[in-house]
Design a protein around this motif. Structure first.
Motif, PDB file in Angstrom:
ATOM      1  N   ALA A  61      11.960   6.148  -8.684  1.00  0.00           N
ATOM      2  CA  ALA A  61      13.186   5.210  -8.773  1.00  0.00           C
ATOM      3  C   ALA A  61      14.346   5.846  -9.245  1.00  0.00           C
ATOM      4  N   ASN A  62      14.080   6.866 -10.387  1.00  0.00           N
ATOM      5  CA  ASN A  62      15.013   7.732 -10.856  1.00  0.00           C
ATOM      6  C   ASN A  62      14.952   9.010 -10.290  1.00  0.00           C
ATOM      7  N   TYR A 146       6.358   0.659 -24.890  1.00  0.00           N
ATOM      8  CA  TYR A 146       6.000   1.042 -23.577  1.00  0.00           C
ATOM      9  C   TYR A 146       6.357   0.247 -22.560  1.00  0.00           C
ATOM     10  N   SER A 147       6.670   0.617 -21.357  1.00  0.00           N
ATOM     11  CA  SER A 147       6.879  -0.108 -20.269  1.00  0.00           C
ATOM     12  C   SER A 147       5.543  -0.250 -19.499  1.00  0.00           C
ATOM     13  N   THR A 148       4.713  -1.156 -19.807  1.00  0.00           N
ATOM     14  CA  THR A 148       3.486  -1.123 -19.252  1.00  0.00           C
ATOM     15  C   THR A 148       3.523  -2.143 -18.026  1.00  0.00           C
ATOM     16  N   LYS A 149       2.654  -1.527 -16.951  1.00  0.00           N
ATOM     17  CA  LYS A 149       2.508  -2.103 -15.545  1.00  0.00           C
ATOM     18  C   LYS A 149       1.334  -1.914 -14.872  1.00  0.00           C
ATOM     19  N   PHE A 150       1.048  -2.540 -13.850  1.00  0.00           N
ATOM     20  CA  PHE A 150      -0.027  -2.396 -13.331  1.00  0.00           C
ATOM     21  C   PHE A 150      -0.357  -0.919 -12.626  1.00  0.00           C
ATOM     22  N   GLY A 180       7.723   1.014 -10.011  1.00  0.00           N
ATOM     23  CA  GLY A 180       8.817   2.249 -10.669  1.00  0.00           C
ATOM     24  C   GLY A 180       9.259   1.553 -12.230  1.00  0.00           C
ATOM     25  N   VAL A 181       9.673   2.667 -12.795  1.00  0.00           N
ATOM     26  CA  VAL A 181      10.105   2.524 -14.271  1.00  0.00           C
ATOM     27  C   VAL A 181      11.282   1.578 -14.290  1.00  0.00           C
ATOM     28  N   THR A 187      12.443  -1.635  -6.490  1.00  0.00           N
ATOM     29  CA  THR A 187      12.265  -0.197  -7.236  1.00  0.00           C
ATOM     30  C   THR A 187      11.282   0.372  -6.566  1.00  0.00           C
ATOM     31  N   PRO A 188      11.184   1.860  -6.024  1.00  0.00           N
ATOM     32  CA  PRO A 188      10.128   2.406  -5.579  1.00  0.00           C
ATOM     33  C   PRO A 188       8.867   2.764  -6.675  1.00  0.00           C
ATOM     34  N   ASN A 189       7.901   2.712  -6.000  1.00  0.00           N
ATOM     35  CA  ASN A 189       6.617   3.155  -7.090  1.00  0.00           C
ATOM     36  C   ASN A 189       6.632   4.157  -7.555  1.00  0.00           C
TER      37      ASN A 189
END
Length: 209
Positions: A61-62, A146-150, A180-181, A187-189
């Protein structure tokens, strides 16, 4: 509390009558299934391991890449045995630190399949896991969580026996992805490539109490 002899006899007779009502081919399948399950239970193998990870985190993403390093711990249970094949479950966690003040942690659980060649000291394995991964950049003043995701991951490696009940995890290579963050549906993975090594302690089999 144990069962009375009468209950045991009734259950045994009921099961016997049920088996006798099945076609002969199905009786054989039931027998083989019971034999396989009893063999699997008798040969369950639990391993506890610690490892050191090197992770390449691609924040698509960045458009930046970060290298992170740190420890991981886990446990597996190979409770199904079919000849040289072992199948079971794995649970693991990682706690990694990057050079640009980025932090990464994850907890994953999944299934694994290993091969134990006869008379050879090594055991290759593959596994697939899902869970949650979190990223935190401590250089941001507002980044206090934390930005927690699957997250999902596929991995493969080789364990080599060096002492009785102790294996050296010579290498494990894993590839994973997570959303993605950034935020938003487009947003791309983010992708993650992990290389690990560690030590496995194989526990002796103990009957369930």
């Amino acid at each position: 509390m144990g069962y009375s002899p009468g209950v045991v006899v009734v259950v045994y007779l009921g099961f016997t009558l049920l088996i006798r009502r099945l076609p002969i081919k199905l009786r054989g399948l039931v027998f083989l299934l019971g034999l396989s399950l009893s063999t699997a239970a008798a040969h369950a193998q639990i391993g506890i391991y610690g490892k050191l990870d090197t992770l390449r985190f691609d924040d698509n993403a960045n458009k930046n890449t970060t290298w992170l390093y740190g420890p991981g711990v886990g446990v597996y249970d190979d409770f199904l045995h079919f000849g040289p094949l072992r199948a079971g479950v794995d649970l693991r966690g990682d706690f990694l630190y990057g050079s640009d003040q980025k932090r990464f942690r994850s907890i994953l659980g999944g299934v694994r399949v290993a091969v134990k060649p006869p008379l050879l000291p090594f055991k290759p394995y593959v596994q697939g896991s899902i869970g949650a991964g979190g990223v935190k950049n401590t250089s941001y003043l507002t980044a206090n969580r934390y930005s927690t995701k699957f997250e999902y991951q596929v991995a493969g490696g080789v364990d080599t026996t060096i002492l009785p009940r102790i294996d050296w995890r010579a290498i494990e290579v894993g590839y994973g992805r997570m959303p993605g963050v950034g935020s938003g549906p487009g947003t791309p993975n983010s992708s993650m490539l992990t290389i690990s090594t560690g030590i496995v302690f194989r526990l002796p089999w103990l009957p369930l109490l």
